[in-house]
Design an enzyme around this catalytic site. Structure first.
Site, PDB file in Angstrom:
ATOM      1  CB  THR A  17       4.992  -3.195  -4.604  1.00 12.36           C
ATOM      2  OG1 THR A  17       4.651  -2.911  -3.241  1.00 12.36           O
ATOM      3  CG2 THR A  17       4.289  -4.462  -5.032  1.00 12.36           C
ATOM      4  CB  ALA A 259       0.405   4.411   2.166  1.00  8.69           C
ATOM      5  CE  LYS A 260       4.767   1.208  -3.001  1.00  4.41           C
ATOM      6  NZ  LYS A 260       4.413   0.442  -4.189  1.00  4.41           N
ATOM      7  NE  ARG A 261      -2.752   7.440  -0.348  1.00  4.90           N
ATOM      8  CZ  ARG A 261      -3.006   8.164   0.727  1.00  4.90           C
ATOM      9  NH1 ARG A 261      -3.008   9.469   0.651  1.00  4.90           N
ATOM     10  NH2 ARG A 261      -3.261   7.600   1.886  1.00  4.90           N
TER      11      ARG A 261
END
Ligand code: GLU
Length: 325
Positions: A17, A259-261
């Site tokens: 992802t 994390a992606k965030r």
């Protein structure tokens, strides 16, 4: 060391992802190390069921990043083996068979509740995690035909839920130590198959780890709340759960989880800057407490040479979250 450990099978199960960041790379490195120490088999399985989140180029890029770090695997999407296929989207029949078995043995049921109905009926206070509010059991006692008819009226399939029976399940984590059952409420009626027919992570991961004969699972502590659910599923499917090792997360300087965030620097960015992979492996190993010498550059093979068994790794493993700067 026993034979069982010498012939162990471990895995890394990424979801394609996005790009691999240091936190993912660290989990992958530890999963690889724990499988390879003592000469075990390492499997890469691509968890691509959530099509809305899967990015087309991500799988190839993440496999390439793993290779660049110096990791190798015996079975994977690019290397067929005896327990393939190694992409979850190609394994649908296995998930259906497990669901049929659970339905037939009374450990699963169809549910026609909408998300908002579940949220409204859930008894407060409840412990929420990423699965949302606790399901109150509305459809559990209804005849299957009634649930199906209602779902049909709503233009969807029934959601299939596990009958968790509020089982309270603790386990001995190889890194975190003995864990008491979480919370008082026990295992919930979590989702096995979504209303759009897509198998849920909890089901797919158990079916696949069992079919691929994985005997130890290494993954981030962000998944530790899922483990009692999964152990419960293993039991309901008459399967033996593997051992679990939940790796403490890597945090940013500000204490946020990588994390992606939080837009962490990706392995691809580091590669572009021509950083030596041994610099990354050395620092990741040091952050895990597995490399003395202040995180000096170290190849994955050299790191592996220092360990004769999984037990030696976990005995030294840093049990606290580490900071990645
Ligand atoms: N596919 C999951 C993820 O990327 C990991 C599943 C697991 O290791 O159990 O978060």
């Amino acid at each position: 060391m026993s034979d069982a450990i010498d012939r162990s099978r471990g895995r890394y199960a990424p979801s394609p992802t996005g790009r691999l960041h240091a936190g993912n790379a660290r989990t992958a490195l530890l999963a690889w190390l724990s499988a390879r120490a003592g000469g075990g088999t390492f499997v890469v399985r691509v968890e691509d069921l959530d099509r809305a989140r899967v990015l087309p180029e991500a799988e190839a890029a993440l496999l390439d990043d793993l290779r660049w770090l110096g990791l190798d695997w015996d079975e994977g999407p690019d290397k067929e083996g005896p327990h393939g296929p190694y992409r979850q989207t190609a394994r649908g029949a296995r998930y259906d068979a497990a669901i049929d078995h659970l339905l037939a043995t009374g450990r699963a049921f169809g549910c026609a509740c909408s998300r908002s109905e579940v949220a409204r009926a859930a008894s407060a206070p409840h412990v929420e995690d990423d699965e949302g509010p606790r399901y109150p059991g509305t459809c559990r006692a209804l005849p299957a035909a009634q649930v199906e008819a209602r779902a049909r009226d709503m233009g969807r399939l029934p959601t299939i839920r596990f009958h968790g029976r509020a089982a309270r399940i603790g386990f001995a984590d190889d890194i975190l130590g003995p864990l008491e059952p979480f919370g008082a409420a026990g295992v919930d009626d979590f989702v096995l198959r979504r209303a759009d027919g897509v198998p849920a992570y909890q089901l797919a991961v158990v079916v696949d780890d069992a079919a691929m004969k994985i005997d130890h699972v290494v993954r981030g502590t962000d998944l530790v709340l899922s483990t009692p659910r999964q152990i419960s599923l293993y039991r309901a499917l008459d399967l033996t759960p593997p051992r679990f090792a939940h790796v403490p997360l890597l945090l940013t300087r500000h204490g946020d989880r990588l994390a992606k965030r939080t837009r962490p620097v990706s392995i691809a960015d580091l590669r572009e800057r021509e950083v030596d992979p041994r610099v990354i492996v050395g620092r990741l190993a040091a952050s895990a407490g597995l490399h003395d010498g202040g995180g000096q550059p170290l190849s994955a093979t050299a790191l592996l040479a220092g360990f004769g068994s999984r037990r030696e790794i976990w005995a030294r493993m840093n049990r606290n979250p580490a900071v990645w700067d």
